[in-house]
Motif scaffolding. Structure first.
Motif, mmCIF file in Angstrom:
data_model
loop_
_atom_site.group_PDB
_atom_site.id
_atom_site.type_symbol
_atom_site.label_atom_id
_atom_site.label_comp_id
_atom_site.label_asym_id
_atom_site.label_seq_id
_atom_site.Cartn_x
_atom_site.Cartn_y
_atom_site.Cartn_z
ATOM 1 N N VAL A 73 -22.007 -30.711 16.822
ATOM 2 C CA VAL A 73 -23.089 -30.165 17.638
ATOM 3 C C VAL A 73 -23.461 -28.820 17.040
ATOM 4 O O VAL A 73 -22.610 -27.928 16.921
ATOM 5 N N GLY A 74 -24.718 -28.698 16.624
ATOM 6 C CA GLY A 74 -25.190 -27.467 16.007
ATOM 7 C C GLY A 74 -26.475 -26.991 16.652
ATOM 8 O O GLY A 74 -27.139 -27.729 17.374
ATOM 9 N N CYS A 75 -26.821 -25.756 16.360
ATOM 10 C CA CYS A 75 -28.036 -25.170 16.923
ATOM 11 C C CYS A 75 -29.243 -25.470 16.032
ATOM 12 O O CYS A 75 -29.115 -25.726 14.837
ATOM 13 N N CYS A 76 -30.413 -25.433 16.631
ATOM 14 C CA CYS A 76 -31.661 -25.828 15.982
ATOM 15 C C CYS A 76 -32.170 -24.784 14.984
ATOM 16 O O CYS A 76 -31.634 -23.683 14.882
ATOM 17 N N ASP A 81 -22.879 -45.722 15.357
ATOM 18 C CA ASP A 81 -23.171 -46.062 16.745
ATOM 19 C C ASP A 81 -22.187 -45.431 17.730
ATOM 20 O O ASP A 81 -22.513 -45.239 18.894
ATOM 21 N N ASP A 82 -21.000 -45.113 17.264
ATOM 22 C CA ASP A 82 -19.939 -44.648 18.158
ATOM 23 C C ASP A 82 -19.717 -43.139 18.116
ATOM 24 O O ASP A 82 -18.679 -42.651 18.553
ATOM 25 N N VAL A 83 -20.693 -42.382 17.625
ATOM 26 C CA VAL A 83 -20.512 -40.939 17.482
ATOM 27 C C VAL A 83 -20.418 -40.263 18.859
ATOM 28 O O VAL A 83 -21.156 -40.604 19.779
ATOM 29 N N GLU A 84 -19.452 -39.358 18.990
ATOM 30 C CA GLU A 84 -19.241 -38.583 20.212
ATOM 31 C C GLU A 84 -19.372 -37.102 19.878
ATOM 32 O O GLU A 84 -18.878 -36.654 18.833
ATOM 33 N N PRO A 85 -20.023 -36.316 20.730
ATOM 34 C CA PRO A 85 -20.156 -34.878 20.445
ATOM 35 C C PRO A 85 -18.800 -34.178 20.431
ATOM 36 O O PRO A 85 -17.998 -34.363 21.340
ATOM 37 N N ARG A 86 -18.572 -33.404 19.380
ATOM 38 C CA ARG A 86 -17.303 -32.660 19.261
ATOM 39 C C ARG A 86 -17.217 -31.549 20.297
ATOM 40 O O ARG A 86 -16.145 -31.281 20.831
ATOM 41 N N THR A 87 -18.323 -30.848 20.496
ATOM 42 C CA THR A 87 -18.359 -29.731 21.445
ATOM 43 C C THR A 87 -19.570 -29.916 22.359
ATOM 44 O O THR A 87 -20.611 -29.290 22.153
ATOM 45 N N PRO A 88 -19.455 -30.770 23.379
ATOM 46 C CA PRO A 88 -20.603 -31.034 24.249
ATOM 47 C C PRO A 88 -21.089 -29.801 25.000
ATOM 48 O O PRO A 88 -22.215 -29.783 25.492
ATOM 49 N N GLU A 89 -20.270 -28.766 25.053
ATOM 50 C CA GLU A 89 -20.654 -27.553 25.771
ATOM 51 C C GLU A 89 -21.564 -26.628 24.966
ATOM 52 O O GLU A 89 -22.110 -25.668 25.505
ATOM 53 N N GLY A 90 -21.741 -26.890 23.661
ATOM 54 C CA GLY A 90 -22.637 -26.046 22.875
ATOM 55 C C GLY A 90 -22.407 -26.166 21.379
ATOM 56 O O GLY A 90 -21.616 -26.981 20.910
ATOM 57 N N ARG A 128 -29.974 -35.948 16.093
ATOM 58 C CA ARG A 128 -30.859 -36.206 17.223
ATOM 59 C C ARG A 128 -30.788 -34.999 18.139
ATOM 60 O O ARG A 128 -29.826 -34.216 18.096
ATOM 61 N N SER A 129 -31.809 -34.866 18.957
ATOM 62 C CA SER A 129 -31.787 -33.786 19.929
ATOM 63 C C SER A 129 -30.603 -33.992 20.863
ATOM 64 O O SER A 129 -30.304 -35.116 21.267
ATOM 65 N N PHE A 130 -29.937 -32.919 21.200
ATOM 66 C CA PHE A 130 -28.842 -32.960 22.159
ATOM 67 C C PHE A 130 -29.264 -32.241 23.436
ATOM 68 O O PHE A 130 -28.461 -31.682 24.158
ATOM 69 N N GLU A 131 -30.558 -32.256 23.687
ATOM 70 C CA GLU A 131 -31.128 -31.650 24.886
ATOM 71 C C GLU A 131 -31.371 -32.735 25.938
ATOM 72 O O GLU A 131 -31.788 -33.847 25.591
ATOM 73 N N PRO A 132 -31.130 -32.424 27.206
ATOM 74 C CA PRO A 132 -31.371 -33.411 28.267
ATOM 75 C C PRO A 132 -32.818 -33.905 28.245
ATOM 76 O O PRO A 132 -33.753 -33.119 28.093
#
Length: 90
Positions: free
Chosen positions: A48-51, A16-25, A72-76
């Motif tokens: 954060v990885g690419c699709c 539940d507490d996961v935070e993106p390591r690299t929110p910029e990409g 999960r998707s990390f897209e807005p």
């Protein structure tokens, strides 16, 4: 964690507490200067990885290498989740 019958047992890996390591990409693409398509967030560790449509498919590679099955998707505006093990939405 006990997962109710009918739910993906891999949901036990979700934190539940996961935070993106690299929110910029995408973590690896940023490091090597590679382009990506869409971003995916590992719900176990925050990678954060690419699709899969991206040239390097780092989200899937991460799941296979470290055994973290749910992203999960990390897209807005998107909030869907996917299990790489079952190749199904969760």
């Amino acid at each position: 964690m006990n997962v109710p019958v009918g739910l993906d047992p891999h949901l036990a890996f979700v934190r539940d507490d996961v935070e993106p390591r690299t929110p910029e990409g995408c973590q690896e693409c940023l490091r090597i200067g590679s382009p990506w398509g869409h971003l995916r967030l590992c719900l176990t560790c925050g990678h954060v990885g690419c699709c899969d449509q991206s040239p390097r498919r780092h989200a899937r590679r991460h799941a296979g290498l470290v055994g973290h099955p749910i992203i999960r998707s990390f897209e807005p505006g998107e909030d869907w989740r996917w299990c790489f093990v079952d190749e199904a939405p969760v």
